[in-house]
Structures are given as C-alpha cells and as structure tokens.
Design an enzyme around this catalytic site. Structure first.
Site, short mmCIF file in Angstrom:
data_model
loop_
_atom_site.label_atom_id
_atom_site.label_comp_id
_atom_site.label_asym_id
_atom_site.label_seq_id
_atom_site.Cartn_x
_atom_site.Cartn_y
_atom_site.Cartn_z
N ASP A 196 16.35 -3.64 5.07
CA ASP A 196 17.31 -3.52 6.17
C ASP A 196 16.96 -4.31 7.45
O ASP A 196 17.14 -3.79 8.56
CB ASP A 196 17.53 -2.05 6.53
CG ASP A 196 18.07 -1.24 5.36
OD1 ASP A 196 18.31 -1.82 4.28
OD2 ASP A 196 18.24 -0.03 5.51
N ASP A 214 22.04 -1.98 4.57
CA ASP A 214 23.13 -1.04 4.73
C ASP A 214 24.40 -1.88 4.70
O ASP A 214 24.46 -2.94 5.33
CB ASP A 214 23.04 -0.32 6.08
CG ASP A 214 22.22 0.96 6.03
OD1 ASP A 214 21.60 1.24 4.98
OD2 ASP A 214 22.21 1.69 7.03
N LYS A 273 23.47 -1.02 -0.07
CA LYS A 273 23.42 0.43 -0.26
C LYS A 273 24.35 1.13 0.72
O LYS A 273 24.78 0.54 1.70
CB LYS A 273 21.99 0.94 -0.13
CG LYS A 273 21.32 0.66 1.19
CD LYS A 273 19.85 1.03 1.13
CE LYS A 273 19.12 0.71 2.40
NZ LYS A 273 19.58 1.41 3.58
N HIS A 310 27.99 -0.57 5.01
CA HIS A 310 28.91 0.56 5.13
C HIS A 310 30.38 0.13 5.22
O HIS A 310 30.70 -0.84 5.90
CB HIS A 310 28.60 1.35 6.40
CG HIS A 310 27.23 1.95 6.42
ND1 HIS A 310 26.72 2.69 5.38
CD2 HIS A 310 26.27 1.93 7.38
CE1 HIS A 310 25.51 3.10 5.70
NE2 HIS A 310 25.20 2.65 6.90
N CYS A 368 14.75 4.48 6.18
CA CYS A 368 15.00 3.74 4.94
C CYS A 368 13.75 3.18 4.28
O CYS A 368 13.66 3.13 3.05
CB CYS A 368 16.02 2.64 5.19
SG CYS A 368 17.65 3.32 5.64
N HIS A 383 27.37 1.48 12.52
CA HIS A 383 26.40 0.40 12.35
C HIS A 383 26.56 -0.24 10.97
O HIS A 383 27.04 0.39 10.04
CB HIS A 383 24.95 0.91 12.51
CG HIS A 383 24.55 1.86 11.43
ND1 HIS A 383 24.94 3.18 11.40
CD2 HIS A 383 23.79 1.66 10.33
CE1 HIS A 383 24.45 3.77 10.33
NE2 HIS A 383 23.75 2.87 9.66
N HIS A 433 32.56 5.16 7.39
CA HIS A 433 31.50 5.77 6.57
C HIS A 433 31.14 7.18 7.04
O HIS A 433 31.14 7.47 8.23
CB HIS A 433 30.26 4.88 6.60
CG HIS A 433 29.25 5.25 5.58
ND1 HIS A 433 28.07 5.87 5.90
CD2 HIS A 433 29.25 5.11 4.23
CE1 HIS A 433 27.38 6.08 4.79
NE2 HIS A 433 28.07 5.62 3.77
#
Length: 189
Positions: free
Chosen positions: A18, A60, A104, A62, A143, A79, A66
C-alpha cells in the site's frame, strides 16, 4: 531507514504493501514518514529483481461508497478510491514492469487489510515456487501487520522490514512487533 538490503533468490517474494498517495503525507489517510520509505523500498526492489525474486505491490482499491468509509459507518475517511490520484502508487516508487499488482478491498460491503484477503495471492506465490515472503510498506499497525500474519498463516517463511514500514499510531509499534515476532515473523531492521 534500512541501509543494507536483504538477500533474495528465486524462492522469494518482496511484498510492498500500500505505498499509495493517500497513505503518504498530504494524502487522505497519511502515515507520518511514508514518503521517506520510498528510497529504501526502491533499493530492496532492485536487489530482489537482480536475484530473480518476485515483486508484488498491494493496493487498497476501494469503490466510491466503500463500507470502511466514515460516511458508511466505517473507521476511515474516504481514501484510495479506484482510479483516483490518491489510489495511485507513490510517484517515486520504482515498480518494475514485472511487478504483480494486487488490489484489495474492492467489494462495496467488505473491507480487507491483508494482501492475501480474497486475492488468491497465496496460491499464486506457491504456484511460482515462492517459499519466503518479505513484507514492507504502509501501515505497519494495519495492512502490513495483517499481510505479515496472513503470509505466515499461508505457510511462508516471513520477514518484516521494520525500517521500511511506518505505523499510523507510533504507540502501537511495540505491540505490533511482539505480535509479529510471536507469530513467527523474522523482524529485520
């Protein structure tokens, strides 16, 4: 910051977690010191690539609405929304063209912190003969921690590059170190 790179070979994977704009200073969910990790991570990727190790970068990714976002009752501000500048990898992160990119937390109704969570990454790594995973990135106490624990659960020898990971909450670092060490991760500085 780490001055010496780790050793790698073809049975290794370097997993960069990330390293996205929204998690770096100036981003929607900034981690202090996130930008400072980039040169060291670039050095690790260069060494891993020279040794024939696999390089994986999680992100990430999203959807707009989300479930983890505060306006939906989640714990985080908006974010890393898909296809936005905040979701992009840090501009100075020198991801090789061969980097495997793992997205993810892509479902509207489910969050995911680990790069292994519903991504098929564990099977993918095993199919390629990976035996050891080295983890670094953002954020250590969220994470990175989840990814490290899942790498261990997936049966990989796992090491964490502490100096190339930063925490959202600096007060959580010691507890995070203990959890990961107790779980069997090798902590590298």
């Amino acid at each position: 910051m780490s001055q010496v790179t780790q050793d790698y070979d073809r049975r290794d994977a370097l997993l960069v977690v990330d390293m996205q704009n929204d998690f770096c200073p100036g981003g929607a969910l900034a981690v202090a010191g996130g930008n400072a990790l980039v040169p060291g991570i670039n050095a690790e990727m260069a060494e891993a690539r020279r040794a024939g190790a696999l390089i994986v970068a999680s992100r990430d990714w999203h959807p707009v609405d989300h479930v983890s976002f505060a306006h939906r009752g989640g714990p985080w501000p908006v974010h890393c929304v898909q296809d936005t500048p905040g979701a992009a990898f840090h501009a100075e992160l020198a991801l090789p063209d061969t980097t495997i990119r793992v997205s993810k937390a892509t479902a509207f109704d489910r969050d995911a912190y680990s790069a292994f969570d519903d991504t098929g990454l564990g099977d993918y790594l095993r199919e390629r003969g990976v035996e050891r995973v080295t983890v670094c990135g953002l954020a250590l106490d969220v994470c990175v921690k989840a990814t490290t624990l899942d790498a261990l659960r997936e049966g990989f020898a796992t090491r964490l590059l502490e100096d190339l990971s930063a925490a959202v909450d600096p007060d959580a670092i010691e507890a995070c170190r203990e959890t990961l060490s107790d779980a069997g991760a090798e902590l590298c500085r």
